[in-house]
Design a protein around this motif. Sequence first.
Motif, mmCIF file in Angstrom:
data_model
loop_
_atom_site.group_PDB
_atom_site.id
_atom_site.type_symbol
_atom_site.label_atom_id
_atom_site.label_comp_id
_atom_site.label_asym_id
_atom_site.label_seq_id
_atom_site.Cartn_x
_atom_site.Cartn_y
_atom_site.Cartn_z
ATOM 1 N N CYS A 303 0.861 -1.191 0.000
ATOM 2 C CA CYS A 303 0.000 0.000 0.000
ATOM 3 C C CYS A 303 0.894 1.236 0.000
ATOM 4 O O CYS A 303 1.393 1.622 -1.032
ATOM 5 N N SER A 304 1.113 1.850 1.151
ATOM 6 C CA SER A 304 1.949 3.049 1.186
ATOM 7 C C SER A 304 3.360 2.746 0.702
ATOM 8 O O SER A 304 3.998 1.794 1.157
ATOM 9 N N ARG A 305 3.841 3.547 -0.221
ATOM 10 C CA ARG A 305 5.211 3.433 -0.739
ATOM 11 C C ARG A 305 5.794 4.826 -0.920
ATOM 12 O O ARG A 305 5.086 5.766 -1.280
ATOM 13 N N ALA A 306 7.077 4.963 -0.703
ATOM 14 C CA ALA A 306 7.727 6.270 -0.772
ATOM 15 C C ALA A 306 7.779 6.792 -2.201
ATOM 16 O O ALA A 306 8.490 6.240 -3.042
ATOM 17 N N GLY A 307 7.032 7.861 -2.473
ATOM 18 C CA GLY A 307 7.111 8.498 -3.781
ATOM 19 C C GLY A 307 8.476 9.093 -4.035
ATOM 20 O O GLY A 307 8.894 9.270 -5.189
ATOM 21 N N ALA A 308 9.219 9.389 -2.959
ATOM 22 C CA ALA A 308 10.566 9.941 -3.114
ATOM 23 C C ALA A 308 11.482 8.985 -3.877
ATOM 24 O O ALA A 308 12.391 9.427 -4.589
ATOM 25 N N SER A 309 11.250 7.689 -3.752
ATOM 26 C CA SER A 309 12.060 6.716 -4.501
ATOM 27 C C SER A 309 11.880 6.897 -6.004
ATOM 28 O O SER A 309 12.839 6.815 -6.771
ATOM 29 N N ALA A 310 10.639 7.130 -6.424
ATOM 30 C CA ALA A 310 10.364 7.336 -7.850
ATOM 31 C C ALA A 310 10.999 8.626 -8.338
ATOM 32 O O ALA A 310 11.552 8.686 -9.439
ATOM 33 N N VAL A 311 10.933 9.680 -7.520
ATOM 34 C CA VAL A 311 11.512 10.973 -7.900
ATOM 35 C C VAL A 311 13.027 10.847 -8.054
ATOM 36 O O VAL A 311 13.617 11.362 -9.012
ATOM 37 N N ALA A 312 13.662 10.147 -7.109
ATOM 38 C CA ALA A 312 15.115 9.976 -7.171
ATOM 39 C C ALA A 312 15.535 9.170 -8.395
ATOM 40 O O ALA A 312 16.504 9.522 -9.084
ATOM 41 N N LEU A 313 14.806 8.094 -8.690
ATOM 42 C CA LEU A 313 15.155 7.271 -9.844
ATOM 43 C C LEU A 313 14.881 8.019 -11.140
ATOM 44 O O LEU A 313 15.653 7.936 -12.101
ATOM 45 N N TRP A 314 13.792 8.774 -11.173
ATOM 46 C CA TRP A 314 13.482 9.575 -12.365
ATOM 47 C C TRP A 314 14.596 10.579 -12.642
ATOM 48 O O TRP A 314 15.055 10.717 -13.790
ATOM 49 N N ALA A 315 15.067 11.265 -11.609
ATOM 50 C CA ALA A 315 16.137 12.251 -11.788
ATOM 51 C C ALA A 315 17.417 11.584 -12.279
ATOM 52 O O ALA A 315 18.122 12.113 -13.152
ATOM 53 N N THR A 316 17.704 10.402 -11.744
ATOM 54 C CA THR A 316 18.905 9.680 -12.158
ATOM 55 C C THR A 316 18.813 9.253 -13.619
ATOM 56 O O THR A 316 19.786 9.368 -14.380
ATOM 57 N N HIS A 317 17.640 8.771 -14.022
ATOM 58 C CA HIS A 317 17.455 8.380 -15.423
ATOM 59 C C HIS A 317 17.552 9.575 -16.362
ATOM 60 O O HIS A 317 18.023 9.446 -17.495
ATOM 61 N N GLN A 318 17.086 10.733 -15.912
ATOM 62 C CA GLN A 318 17.190 11.927 -16.743
ATOM 63 C C GLN A 318 18.652 12.317 -16.954
ATOM 64 O O GLN A 318 19.044 12.743 -18.034
ATOM 65 N N LEU A 319 19.443 12.162 -15.899
ATOM 66 C CA LEU A 319 20.861 12.510 -15.988
ATOM 67 C C LEU A 319 21.655 11.443 -16.723
ATOM 68 O O LEU A 319 22.511 11.756 -17.568
ATOM 69 N N MET A 320 21.358 10.176 -16.396
ATOM 70 C CA MET A 320 22.117 9.055 -16.956
ATOM 71 C C MET A 320 21.157 7.939 -17.346
ATOM 72 O O MET A 320 20.900 7.025 -16.549
#
Length: 442
Positions: A303-320
Amino acid sequence: MKLERESLNLLQKAIEKLESGFDLPDLDQSYDSKKMEEVILRAAEKMQDNYPYFHPLFAGQMLKPPHPIAKAAYMMAMWINPNNHAMDGSKASSPMEKEVVADLAKMFGWNEHLGHLTGGGTMANLEALWVSGKIHPEKKIIASDQAHYTHERISEVLKLNFDKVATDHQGRIDLAALEEKLKKGDVGTVVCTMGTTGLGAVDPLDKILELQTKYNFRIHADAAYGGYFKLLTNLVEHTKNKYSVIDQVDSIVIDPHKQGLQPYGCGCVIFKNPEVAKFYIHDSPYTYFTSDELHLGEISLECSRAGASAVALWATHQLMPPVVNGQFATDLEKSRSAALKLYEKLSSNENFFPIVKPETDIVTWGLKGKCTSHMSELAHAFFKKAEENSLYLSLYKYPTSKLNNPDFDIDSEYLVCLRSSLMKPEHEDWLEEIWDRMIASL
């Protein structure tokens, strides 16, 4: 060595940018800043009682520091603290999660898929085996004796039949032993480990797919540790062949918090057939009013999951982006190169012998002696001496039954070995220093 702090500047700018997007009346938030400072400094002092996981001289367990962009993006997202269970609590971060999961699916060759991030590989594998149990409720889950222990434990939790199959001396699933079990007709899913956590061995997926045509079973690829190695150009040919057919499996698990430069916990489960969504259908007492689209809570057991994990991975994919010959893949290739160089040094030294030639970036070796019990004692002593020399390794128990024509006596069930996960790209540049400290630890 100073800890990386440039991400603090990124974080400051990111928070200011985030704040500018909300046109709301000021909110009076007062905290006891002096008391907070006292507490946080005490916490920092307690955290000094850690091994230097971030440094190349920590060459033991699978601990890889998050990229600065991932740390900054995660912390920035924490000012909002989104919950990626439903769109109501993650209006921005849920679409980012869908985007990064699509990136990972594409990396494995899938355009059509169903998947989401999880709190880690254990939960991701649980969902994959749960779906397998739904499809073949009376049949067994099969994994190698070198697969992660979580598969056996998860099967027990899910009340699924589980069985182990032997591995060869390289730590890969034994095909003949596997086929003997498949002949019984009661196997529903075979777990193919794409990089074992002990030896870094990759199961022969290409050959397991050939068996699938004869015996009709599902294949789940546990690529929690080794999934990103699909991007590498410096793998040996037989390992490349295994990764080249990973698009033919039924489900895949990968952990971006292992090789993907992410903070804990960030796992991911992906299914090839989106129709498995039917197993997740549930009635909720809540009314999700933000969107009529399928929200992530409808395709997840968590159920509850950290949206911050998605934001961090998204930023990393944008950079690399996770693509062949990109910066991310090039850095991972350095880890693989470091492992091969360490293997060559071990092979040519009279005091050591490598257990297997590394397929990924894990190197495991023993110390030479007359018998396995004494060699295990030598390994324990070496491990302690290396730590005194500020070199941090790990220990690994290798079954002596799998030793291939040894020139020493076997008088114990296991041989205690040394093990290094050379996960940091800096390990290649630091390899000579690591080797010097190893020699000094003899």
